[in-house]
Every structure is written in structure tokens, then in C-alpha cells.
Design an enzyme around this catalytic site. Structure first.
Site, PDB file in Angstrom:
ATOM      1  N   LYS A   1       4.310   7.392   5.463  1.00 48.94           N
ATOM      2  CA  LYS A   1       5.626   6.533   5.329  1.00 48.94           C
ATOM      3  C   LYS A   1       6.702   7.484   5.106  1.00 48.94           C
ATOM      4  O   LYS A   1       7.689   7.485   5.752  1.00 48.94           O
ATOM      5  CB  LYS A   1       5.261   5.701   3.999  1.00 48.94           C
ATOM      6  CG  LYS A   1       4.642   4.380   4.242  1.00 48.94           C
ATOM      7  CD  LYS A   1       4.185   3.735   3.132  1.00 48.94           C
ATOM      8  CE  LYS A   1       3.063   2.694   3.418  1.00 48.94           C
ATOM      9  NZ  LYS A   1       2.493   1.849   2.379  1.00 48.94           N
TER      10      LYS A   1
ATOM     11  N   GLN B   1       3.066   2.072  -4.197  1.00 45.51           N
ATOM     12  CA  GLN B   1       2.024   1.738  -3.166  1.00 45.51           C
ATOM     13  C   GLN B   1       0.780   1.237  -4.199  1.00 45.51           C
ATOM     14  O   GLN B   1       0.467   1.504  -5.320  1.00 45.51           O
ATOM     15  CB  GLN B   1       1.546   3.027  -2.948  1.00 45.51           C
ATOM     16  CG  GLN B   1       0.319   3.296  -1.849  1.00 45.51           C
ATOM     17  CD  GLN B   1       0.446   2.789  -0.453  1.00 45.51           C
ATOM     18  OE1 GLN B   1       1.487   2.867   0.149  1.00 45.51           O
ATOM     19  NE2 GLN B   1      -0.399   1.821  -0.082  1.00 45.51           N
TER      20      GLN B   1
ATOM     21  N   ASP C   1       9.146  -4.031   0.926  1.00 45.26           N
ATOM     22  CA  ASP C   1       7.872  -4.288   1.079  1.00 45.26           C
ATOM     23  C   ASP C   1       7.741  -5.874   1.303  1.00 45.26           C
ATOM     24  O   ASP C   1       6.811  -6.193   1.997  1.00 45.26           O
ATOM     25  CB  ASP C   1       6.658  -3.878  -0.014  1.00 45.26           C
ATOM     26  CG  ASP C   1       5.593  -3.038   0.461  1.00 45.26           C
ATOM     27  OD1 ASP C   1       5.459  -2.663   1.521  1.00 45.26           O
ATOM     28  OD2 ASP C   1       4.900  -2.331  -0.385  1.00 45.26           O
TER      29      ASP C   1
END
Ligand SMILES: NC(=O)c1ccc[n+]([C@@H]2O[C@H](COP(=O)([O-])OP(=O)(O)OC[C@H]3O[C@@H](n4cnc5c(N)ncnc54)[C@H](OP(=O)(O)O)[C@@H]3O)[C@@H](O)[C@H]2O)c1
Length: 295
Positions: free
Chosen positions: A54, A98, A121
Site C-alpha cells: 500500500k 491494517q 477503507d
């Protein structure tokens, strides 16, 4: 007939070029540099490689990216304080924590602490709710990637029978929801299957578009689909090790047999996977635009 291969690698490349140009324009014309922070707790190797990918992609697109790695025994309170710090950091437009988090930390509490305006997200209930009622919001990255793949491959969704296998909050439910929205790329008739579905084959055989996110290697075989189906395989399953020592991956769809019946199909790897990170970047750029009053 052998199916057209819908390449996520190629589609992601095209979108990344578009984003790179958009970021350059934001910097030059508006002095806005999109910023993303990734927060990793612990040393899970898979999570480490996702976070690294990422940050590498963000960097390549000109996005300012910060990576924070915390010890596995970091307290929930310390993690919440860090999220709060980035909620108030003007350089940061997207916050990604994460998953999975260590067991002593309440995942929902942390995700809900992220400012919904920085929730790139798309997991915060505010964004989930807005998605369901069809309002502008951050779409969750994997379902968003599936949508883009279908649209950019020129597949007609309006009136199509779409069957989704899997009802997780991160893939199955949102993807089903997006396909039924009353807008371009939606307007489908959607069926959602799961482990309690009585006769799954009855449904998968009716699908014009079959989206599979079950996490079971090669579970969908050629005799479970109809001729001319478009197949989007979200599954990523480790099924062994390659000669070079890397993980050998398989999707949820038996690619070799199903591609002989399908009109189009995504491969694994190289299908939905590359799209997920790309959509995270798209959301980060969208967020920067919104914060700058340009959206
Ligand atoms: N490419 C990417 O970027 C990406 C991103 C996310 C996930 N994935 C992959 O996508 C797959 C699904 O991920 P997930 O997080 O959604 O998984 P998950 O949370 O484990 O959910 C799996 C879903 O599939 C259903 N299911 C499992 N076995 C089934 C069967 N035999 N028949 C019918 N339904 C079945 C389950 O039903 P119940 O609800 O009844 O248990 C559940 O709803 C995994 O392989 C994952 O690695 C890929």
C-alpha cells in the site's frame, strides 16, 4: 469457447495512471498533496506485506504516505490515541488500520474511532450506511474494485442476474448491495448465497454475472455455471508453494474448467487483488479533494 480474461493487473495499471495524473494536478493547481497513513500492530508477515504494498503504491502515485508499526502488545488506548492524532492531522486524508488486530484490541472500537471523512477503507458504519442508501461515500476497496472491473470490461449489469457467493461484511454484502443500486454499474437482480443456501447450484447456474467470495479453493466448477457467464473470482487461497518458494494461490473458481464455458473471467492472481489497493488510492485522492473543497 474460451473466456475473455478480465485482467485486474491491466485495469489497475490504467486506473493508477489516471490517479497519478490527478494527484499531479492537485499538487500543481491546488497545492494539495493527498496523504495516507497505514497503521500496523504486530508483525504478521501477510499484514506486513499488504501494508508495504500500500505504501509503495501510494509513493508511486505521488501520495504522501506514512507507515506506523506498533508492537503487538500496544494497548487499545494507545492505538485509539494514535488514530485520534491522525484524525486531527491536516496532512493526512486517509487512515488505514491494517486488520486483523491482536486479540486484546476491540477491532470495531478502533474502526469506529476513525473519522468517517478519513475512512478510506470504507468500513465505518457511517460509510456503510451511506453506501446502502446510495449516498456519496467511501466504498470498501475490494467491492469497489469488483465494480470497476465489471464496468471497465463493458459488462452490462442493468437487468442482469447477479449471484454473489459469500456474505462477509468486507466483500459479499457490500458487493451485492452495490450491484443492486439504482445507477450505472448497478440495477442488477441480486441473489446472495452462503453456507445455509439450500441449492447453491440452482442459483449459480442462473447467473449472468457470478461473483465468488467464499474463501474455498476451486469450489465453483464448470457444471455449476451456464454458458456465457461473466465470472469475478474474489477468492485468494494458498494452495501450496511454488518452485521459487512463494505461496501458490488459487481462486474460489476452478479457472481451467470454468473459462471454457464463461464469456469472461478474472484470474487469480492478477484479478481482483490488484484492484483492491488501487481503490484505496482512489479513495485517498477523493478524500483529499473533499477536504480541499474540490469534490
Ligand atoms: N482479492 C482481494 O483483495 C480480497 C479481499 C478480501 C478477501 N479476499 C478473499 O476473498 C475470499 C472471501 O473473503 P471474506 O473475507 O469475504 O471471507 P469470510 O469472511 O470467511 O466469508 C466467507 C463467506 O463465504 C461463505 N461461504 C464459505 N464457504 C461456502 C460454501 N461452501 N458455500 C457457500 N458459501 C460459503 C460464508 O458463508 P457463512 O456466512 O454462511 O459462513 C461467508 O459468508 C477469501 O479467499 C479472501 O482471501 C480477497
Amino acid at each position: 469457447m474460451s473466456a475473455k480474461i478480465i485482467s485486474g493487473t491491466e485495469t489497475a495499471k490504467v486506473i493508477r495512471e489516471e490517479l497519478k495524473a490527478e494527484v499531479a494536478e492537485l499538487v500543481e493547481k491546488h497545492n494539495v498533496v493527498p496523504g495516507l497513513v497505514t497503521i500496523l500492530v504486530g508483525e504478521d508477515p501477510a499484514s506486513q506485506s499488504y501494508v508495504a504494498a500500500k505504501n509503495k503504491t501510494a509513493h508511486a502515485l505521488g501520495i504522501h504516505s506514512e507507515q506506523v508499526t506498533l508492537d503487538a502488545d500496544t494497548s487499545e488506548a494507545d492505538l485509539l490515541a494514535l488514530v485520534d492524532k491522525y484524525n486531527n492531522d491536516e496532512k493526512i486524508h486517509g487512515i488505514l488500520v491494517q486488520l486483523p488486530l491482536p486479540k486484546h484490541i476491540d477491532e470495531a472500537k478502533v474502526l469506529y474511532a476513525i473519522d468517517p471523512d478519513k475512512d478510506v477503507d470504507g468500513f465505518h458504519p457511517v460509510n456503510v450506511g451511506k453506501m446502502v442508501i446510495g449516498e456519496q461515500c467511501f466504498l470498501p476497496c475490494t467491492p469497489h474494485g469488483v465494480l470497476e472491473l465489471i464496468q471497465r470490461a463493458g459488462v452490462e449489469t442493468s437487468g442482469a442476474e447477479v449471484v454473489v457467493v459469500g456474505r462477509s461484511n468486507i466483500v459479499g454484502k457490500p458487493v451485492a448491495n452495490l450491484m443492486l443500486q439504482k445507477r450505472d454499474g448497478g440495477n442488477a437482480t441480486v441473489t446472495l448465497c452462503h453456507t445455509r443456501t439450500k441449492d447453491m447450484e440452482f442459483h449459480t447456474k442462473r447467473a449472468d454475472i457470478l461473483i465468488v467470495a467464499a474463501g474455498v479453493a476451486n469450489m465453483i466448477k464448470a457444471d455449476q455455471v451456464k454458458d456465457g457467464v461473466v465470472v469475478i473470482d474474489v477468492g485468494v487461497n494458498r494452495v501450496g508453494v511454488t518452485d521459487s518458494g512463494k505461496a501458490k494461490l488459487a481462486g474460489d473458481v476452478d479457472f481451467d474448467s470454468v473459462k471454457e464455458k464463461a464469456a469472461a473471467i478474472t484470474p487469480v492472481p492478477g484479478g481482483v487483488g490488484p484492484m483492491t489497493i488501487t481503490m484505496l488510492m482512489k479513495n485517498t485522492v477523493q478524500s483529499a479533494r473533499q477536504f480541499a473543497g474540490l469534490a
